[in-house]
Design a protein around this motif. Structure first.
Motif, PDB file in Angstrom:
ATOM      1  N   ILE A 193       0.858  -1.170   0.000  1.00 54.91           N
ATOM      2  CA  ILE A 193       0.000   0.000   0.000  1.00 54.91           C
ATOM      3  C   ILE A 193       0.901   1.228   0.000  1.00 54.91           C
ATOM      4  CG2 ILE A 193      -1.724   1.300   1.283  1.00 54.91           C
ATOM      5  CD1 ILE A 193      -2.650  -1.345   2.474  1.00 54.91           C
ATOM      6  N   ALA A 194       0.617   2.175  -0.859  1.00 55.62           N
ATOM      7  CA  ALA A 194       1.368   3.432  -0.876  1.00 55.62           C
ATOM      8  C   ALA A 194       0.382   4.566  -1.045  1.00 55.62           C
ATOM      9  CB  ALA A 194       2.385   3.432  -2.004  1.00 55.62           C
ATOM     10  N   GLY A 195       0.689   5.697  -0.457  1.00 61.03           N
ATOM     11  CA  GLY A 195      -0.151   6.877  -0.588  1.00 61.03           C
ATOM     12  C   GLY A 195       0.728   8.074  -0.858  1.00 61.03           C
ATOM     13  N   GLY A 196       0.153   9.113  -1.399  1.00 60.74           N
ATOM     14  CA  GLY A 196       0.931  10.310  -1.685  1.00 60.74           C
ATOM     15  C   GLY A 196       0.207  11.564  -1.240  1.00 60.74           C
ATOM     16  N   VAL A 197       0.974  12.561  -0.866  1.00 58.83           N
ATOM     17  CA  VAL A 197       0.424  13.821  -0.390  1.00 58.83           C
ATOM     18  C   VAL A 197       1.321  14.941  -0.885  1.00 58.83           C
ATOM     19  CG1 VAL A 197      -0.086  15.201   1.655  1.00 58.83           C
ATOM     20  CG2 VAL A 197      -0.458  12.750   1.713  1.00 58.83           C
ATOM     21  N   VAL A 198       0.742  16.075  -1.211  1.00 60.81           N
ATOM     22  CA  VAL A 198       1.530  17.261  -1.515  1.00 60.81           C
ATOM     23  C   VAL A 198       1.299  18.261  -0.403  1.00 60.81           C
ATOM     24  CG1 VAL A 198       1.864  19.201  -3.093  1.00 60.81           C
ATOM     25  CG2 VAL A 198       1.381  16.932  -4.002  1.00 60.81           C
ATOM     26  N   ALA A 199       2.365  18.712   0.236  1.00 62.55           N
ATOM     27  CA  ALA A 199       2.280  19.705   1.309  1.00 62.55           C
ATOM     28  C   ALA A 199       3.060  20.936   0.886  1.00 62.55           C
ATOM     29  CB  ALA A 199       2.858  19.139   2.601  1.00 62.55           C
ATOM     30  N   LEU A 200       2.449  22.095   0.971  1.00 66.39           N
ATOM     31  CA  LEU A 200       3.130  23.319   0.588  1.00 66.39           C
ATOM     32  C   LEU A 200       4.065  23.766   1.699  1.00 66.39           C
ATOM     33  CD1 LEU A 200       0.158  25.204  -1.059  1.00 66.39           C
ATOM     34  CD2 LEU A 200       1.953  23.904  -2.165  1.00 66.39           C
ATOM     35  N   PHE A 233       4.877   4.423   2.595  1.00 67.59           N
ATOM     36  CA  PHE A 233       4.917   3.004   2.248  1.00 67.59           C
ATOM     37  C   PHE A 233       4.533   2.201   3.488  1.00 67.59           C
ATOM     38  CE2 PHE A 233       8.063   5.083  -0.431  1.00 67.59           C
ATOM     39  CZ  PHE A 233       7.755   4.592  -1.684  1.00 67.59           C
ATOM     40  N   ASP A 234       3.561   1.319   3.339  1.00 61.58           N
ATOM     41  CA  ASP A 234       3.151   0.443   4.439  1.00 61.58           C
ATOM     42  C   ASP A 234       3.093  -0.974   3.890  1.00 61.58           C
ATOM     43  OD1 ASP A 234       2.070  -0.914   6.540  1.00 61.58           O
ATOM     44  OD2 ASP A 234       0.376   0.433   6.835  1.00 61.58           O
ATOM     45  N   ALA A 235       4.156  -1.726   4.105  1.00 61.28           N
ATOM     46  CA  ALA A 235       4.250  -3.090   3.579  1.00 61.28           C
ATOM     47  C   ALA A 235       4.094  -4.124   4.679  1.00 61.28           C
ATOM     48  CB  ALA A 235       5.581  -3.263   2.868  1.00 61.28           C
ATOM     49  N   ARG A 236       3.433  -3.764   5.776  1.00 61.69           N
ATOM     50  CA  ARG A 236       3.246  -4.716   6.871  1.00 61.69           C
ATOM     51  C   ARG A 236       2.474  -5.925   6.365  1.00 61.69           C
ATOM     52  NH1 ARG A 236       0.827  -0.656  11.205  1.00 61.69           N
ATOM     53  NH2 ARG A 236       0.026   0.176   9.265  1.00 61.69           N
ATOM     54  N   GLY A 237       3.057  -7.091   6.523  1.00 62.88           N
ATOM     55  CA  GLY A 237       2.415  -8.331   6.110  1.00 62.88           C
ATOM     56  C   GLY A 237       2.639  -8.695   4.655  1.00 62.88           C
ATOM     57  N   CYS A 238       3.265  -7.832   3.871  1.00 59.94           N
ATOM     58  CA  CYS A 238       3.503  -8.102   2.450  1.00 59.94           C
ATOM     59  C   CYS A 238       4.669  -9.071   2.299  1.00 59.94           C
ATOM     60  CB  CYS A 238       3.799  -6.802   1.704  1.00 59.94           C
ATOM     61  SG  CYS A 238       4.148  -7.059  -0.046  1.00 59.94           S
ATOM     62  N   ARG A 245      12.859  -2.627  -0.380  1.00 58.27           N
ATOM     63  CA  ARG A 245      14.153  -1.995  -0.643  1.00 58.27           C
ATOM     64  C   ARG A 245      14.100  -0.478  -0.497  1.00 58.27           C
ATOM     65  NH1 ARG A 245      13.799  -5.956  -4.879  1.00 58.27           N
ATOM     66  NH2 ARG A 245      15.252  -7.642  -4.446  1.00 58.27           N
ATOM     67  N   GLU A 246      12.969   0.069  -0.076  1.00 57.67           N
ATOM     68  CA  GLU A 246      12.842   1.523   0.012  1.00 57.67           C
ATOM     69  C   GLU A 246      13.717   2.114   1.124  1.00 57.67           C
ATOM     70  OE1 GLU A 246       9.213  -0.164  -1.811  1.00 57.67           O
ATOM     71  OE2 GLU A 246      10.064  -0.479   0.175  1.00 57.67           O
ATOM     72  N   GLU A 284       8.800  -2.457   8.185  1.00 53.28           N
ATOM     73  CA  GLU A 284       7.936  -2.637   7.021  1.00 53.28           C
ATOM     74  C   GLU A 284       7.173  -1.365   6.669  1.00 53.28           C
ATOM     75  OE1 GLU A 284       5.517  -6.052   7.757  1.00 53.28           O
ATOM     76  OE2 GLU A 284       7.244  -7.329   8.126  1.00 53.28           O
ATOM     77  N   MET A 285       7.544  -0.241   7.295  1.00 53.43           N
ATOM     78  CA  MET A 285       6.900   1.039   7.009  1.00 53.43           C
ATOM     79  C   MET A 285       7.972   2.067   6.703  1.00 53.43           C
ATOM     80  SD  MET A 285       3.927   1.160   9.901  1.00 53.43           S
ATOM     81  CE  MET A 285       4.988   0.808  11.284  1.00 53.43           C
ATOM     82  N   CYS A 286       7.647   3.003   5.801  1.00 53.12           N
ATOM     83  CA  CYS A 286       8.617   4.014   5.408  1.00 53.12           C
ATOM     84  C   CYS A 286       7.877   5.267   4.935  1.00 53.12           C
ATOM     85  CB  CYS A 286       9.494   3.463   4.278  1.00 53.12           C
ATOM     86  SG  CYS A 286      10.774   4.578   3.705  1.00 53.12           S
ATOM     87  N   VAL A 287       8.442   6.440   5.227  1.00 47.58           N
ATOM     88  CA  VAL A 287       7.917   7.703   4.717  1.00 47.58           C
ATOM     89  C   VAL A 287       9.030   8.349   3.905  1.00 47.58           C
ATOM     90  CG1 VAL A 287       7.048   9.990   5.295  1.00 47.58           C
ATOM     91  CG2 VAL A 287       6.370   8.024   6.667  1.00 47.58           C
ATOM     92  N   LYS A 288       8.745   8.655   2.644  1.00 49.97           N
ATOM     93  CA  LYS A 288       9.727   9.278   1.758  1.00 49.97           C
ATOM     94  C   LYS A 288       9.281  10.709   1.473  1.00 49.97           C
ATOM     95  CE  LYS A 288      10.243   8.853  -2.974  1.00 49.97           C
ATOM     96  NZ  LYS A 288      10.349   8.083  -4.202  1.00 49.97           N
TER      97      LYS A 288
END
Length: 83
Positions: A1-8, A29-34, A40-41, A53-57
């Protein structure tokens, strides 16, 4: 599962200005259980918990703007405010 946000970003007196629209692009990035692929992120040290298994880029990128579209949106907003 991945999500995206734009913050000014907030204006900063020390910020470099080159007349380009820029904003941080935040991807979660939330790959818990995947088990379908190796994650590799994240390149840092592992904790041995589900946090591995979680990451914020956060990536600062140029944002494209179309002046014609901006004018149409402005016109629509102003007409809504008048009514």
């Amino acid at each position: 599962i991945a999500g995206g946000v734009v913050a000014l970003p907030l204006r900063n007196a020390e910020a470099k200005t080159d007349n380009k629209l820029r904003a941080p692009i935040i991807t979660v990035f939330d790959a818990r259980g995947c088990r379908e692929h190796k994650n590799r992120e994240y390149k840092g040290p592992k904790t041995g918990t589900q946090d591995d298994e979680m990451c914020v880029k956060v990536q600062y990128e140029k944002i494209a703007a179309c002046e014609d579209t901006a004018f149409i949106v402005l016109k629509e907003c102003l007409s809504e405010m008048k009514s």
